[in-house]
Design an enzyme around this catalytic site. Sequence first.
Site, PDB file in Angstrom:
ATOM      1  N   HIS A  55     -41.070  37.758  93.304  1.00 22.81           N
ATOM      2  CA  HIS A  55     -41.712  37.505  94.587  1.00 22.81           C
ATOM      3  C   HIS A  55     -43.193  37.140  94.408  1.00 22.81           C
ATOM      4  CE1 HIS A  55     -43.145  38.793  98.736  1.00 22.81           C
ATOM      5  NE2 HIS A  55     -42.338  37.767  98.943  1.00 22.81           N
ATOM      6  N   HIS A  58     -36.441  33.371 101.116  1.00 25.36           N
ATOM      7  CA  HIS A  58     -36.456  34.663 101.796  1.00 25.36           C
ATOM      8  C   HIS A  58     -35.124  34.947 102.497  1.00 25.36           C
ATOM      9  CE1 HIS A  58     -40.792  34.124 101.011  1.00 25.36           C
ATOM     10  NE2 HIS A  58     -40.820  35.434 100.977  1.00 25.36           N
ATOM     11  N   GLU A  86     -44.867  30.627 108.468  1.00 29.13           N
ATOM     12  CA  GLU A  86     -45.349  31.475 107.354  1.00 29.13           C
ATOM     13  C   GLU A  86     -46.753  32.029 107.591  1.00 29.13           C
ATOM     14  OE1 GLU A  86     -45.501  29.670 103.472  1.00 29.13           O
ATOM     15  OE2 GLU A  86     -45.928  31.575 102.513  1.00 29.13           O
ATOM     16  N   HIS A  91     -46.015  35.160 110.374  1.00 33.14           N
ATOM     17  CA  HIS A  91     -45.434  35.966 109.291  1.00 33.14           C
ATOM     18  C   HIS A  91     -46.508  36.700 108.486  1.00 33.14           C
ATOM     19  CE1 HIS A  91     -45.037  35.830 104.883  1.00 33.14           C
ATOM     20  NE2 HIS A  91     -44.007  36.612 105.101  1.00 33.14           N
TER      21      HIS A  91
HETATM   22 CU1  CUO Z   1     -42.607  36.510 100.556  1.00 31.45          CU
HETATM   23 CU2  CUO Z   1     -43.229  37.869 103.587  1.00 31.45          CU
HETATM   24  O1  CUO Z   1     -43.503  38.048 101.675  1.00 31.45           O
HETATM   25  O2  CUO Z   1     -43.215  36.281 102.357  1.00 31.45           O
END
Ligand code: CUO
Length: 672
Positions: free
Chosen positions: A191, A220, A332, A347
């Site tokens: 990640h 995701h 995002e 996000h």
């Molecule tokens: Cu990868 Cu929320 O953490 O985007």
Amino acid sequence: PVFMPKGDKGAVFDVPDEYLVERYRPLKDDLASRFGTEERIAVKTITLPDLSLPLQLGRRENFSLFLPHHKKMAARLIEIFMGMRTLEDFISASVYCRDRINPYLFIYALSVAILHRPDTQNLPIPSLTETFPEKFMDSAVFAQVKEETNIVEDSGQRIKIEIPVDYTASNLDIEHRLAYFREDLGINLHHWHWHLVYPTDTSQQIVQKDRRGELFYYMHQQVLARYNFERLSNSLGRVKRLNNWRDPIEEGYFPKLDSLVASRVWPPRFANTRLNDIDREQEQIRFDLQDLERWRDRIYAAIHSGSVIDKDGQSVALTESKGIDILGNMIESSTLSVNRNLYGDLHNLGHTAISFCHDPDNKNLEPFGVMGDTATAMRDPVFYRWHAFIDDIFQEHKNTLPRYTVAQLDYPGIAITGVQLVSQGEQPNIFSTFWEKSDVDLSNGLDFNPRGSVYATFTHLQHSTFRIKITIDNKTGADKIGTVRIFMSPKYDERGLSWSFRDQKNMFIEIDKFVVNLKPKQNTVERLSHQSSVTIPFERSFRNLNQAPQSGQELQRYMFCGCGWPHHMLIPKGTADGYPCELFVMVSNWADDKVEGRGDPVCADAASYCGVRDALYPDKRSMGYPFDRQPRAGVQSLQQFLTPNMRVQDVKIRFRNEYRDPEKSGSLPHRN
Ligand code: CUO
């Protein structure tokens, strides 16, 4: 002096006096001699860059990619690094910054620059587990590490430190059943690396990558599908969206991580904490939950109207092929957002609101929790609830798109006549999973003397190597090319009932995708587990710089291709009885999938979730195809969805609650 792995003994940068922070100057020779190497790399004196903006972050503070002010500082530092005209200048600038800039910010900006500068193709990015091991494991480990570093490595008495399996909670917390997934080192590294490759807020040249918004959605979405698969394997229901931000958050999380840089513990979140408006001068951040709600409502309204409004007030259609990419960048959000004033930063600031919910106004001078850092966010159960909410917005858009017709799914003349799974040491059509222990070297993230390795051993899920054998009948009478797409989903939902296609389509995890030549008549295709287009091998997630291959393509891969789902997590855990699953295989027409002008790709072997370095995404179809849409009229189940070029094989995942030795268990080879 900075230690650089080079040859057997490494080398030390010969730093100009004026580059050293004042109090280090008298110590220069002493420090340099500690590494036991004579080799020196000269550092050129350059016109020093203006660091006033990135210096605003204190040395002992934490750094978050979700905070606008932090992103601004990072963007400036990346710009400085990218702007250095030669490699020599770049090295000088980074050496100069190293003891001045906040270390988290420094490593982030340096890594982004190394990934993107044309002249650093052969320069290593250290694995984050090496530079900041504290972000990945129980802080109790480091007290032991300190003890071990007192023991000279050559004495043979240094022991490996065991990272406990159950250290963040007990089984009284049912969410703890998923700790092996959430706290997996490889998953968290993946990640971090993904967000390193796809920054949101730096120069256009770096942010603008092929289909980045769509990949944000897809990677995701797949994380969620994988998490839900694991939840069902552990008798838990699918994750619930975090969509009512006025309700308390049921799940608590106590990370037990220390920040070695700040000498602070990462704050926990107690069960039933509420979100609040955020107003923290320290991070120069202020927003209300109402802002998030307004952005959410505008985004939904845009999806329902089929278009978004850009910065100039012009309407931009959310088309079948480009809509998802526009939405990804907008939700995002990244600097590619069509209109950040209107659609905001949903996000990212959701991460921020959650990460500060224990101290929304900095009354208690507490730093952010794990949700504020891409290297730690996936440890927290709330990460999946937040992303389930985000994914639901994307699904709302996908639901408005035309359904795939049979013609868009079928490959006329091509039929799959058989699929068989063969796992080492197991009956046909059964995956085998178990526990395995692996070592990571922590020494590069810790200061001690004399040098040498200190290993920590961690426990992770693993599966036996397997082969998938596919027989394909080519009735066209000519040579054809196909893309094989392999997915898997649980066979039943959490109630033990068969899925409706509508729900099951979101449960499919991608296992592999590859191109095959199909000669007329019968073809047998065999594919090995470690060839998966989703994963990277263990050695690459945790690459140890001192063991890097010396040159060529192998070196490039080793250094750069750190993005990829960890191979040991390719197959979900399953159950002791053998968890029933459906393995789906499809051959699509490569003529409709192929992407022209891809160049000579490096790092193409984990392309499904990470894309390809400096190249277009290698599959023209919408990401998630054929499961990214509602089904055509009349299709209720997976069986009804199938065309002759698809096939479903019932398989099981049998989990054995035992440790196996990698040499004997059939989990090797990891390597390519
Ligand atoms: Cu990868 Cu929320 O953490 O985007």
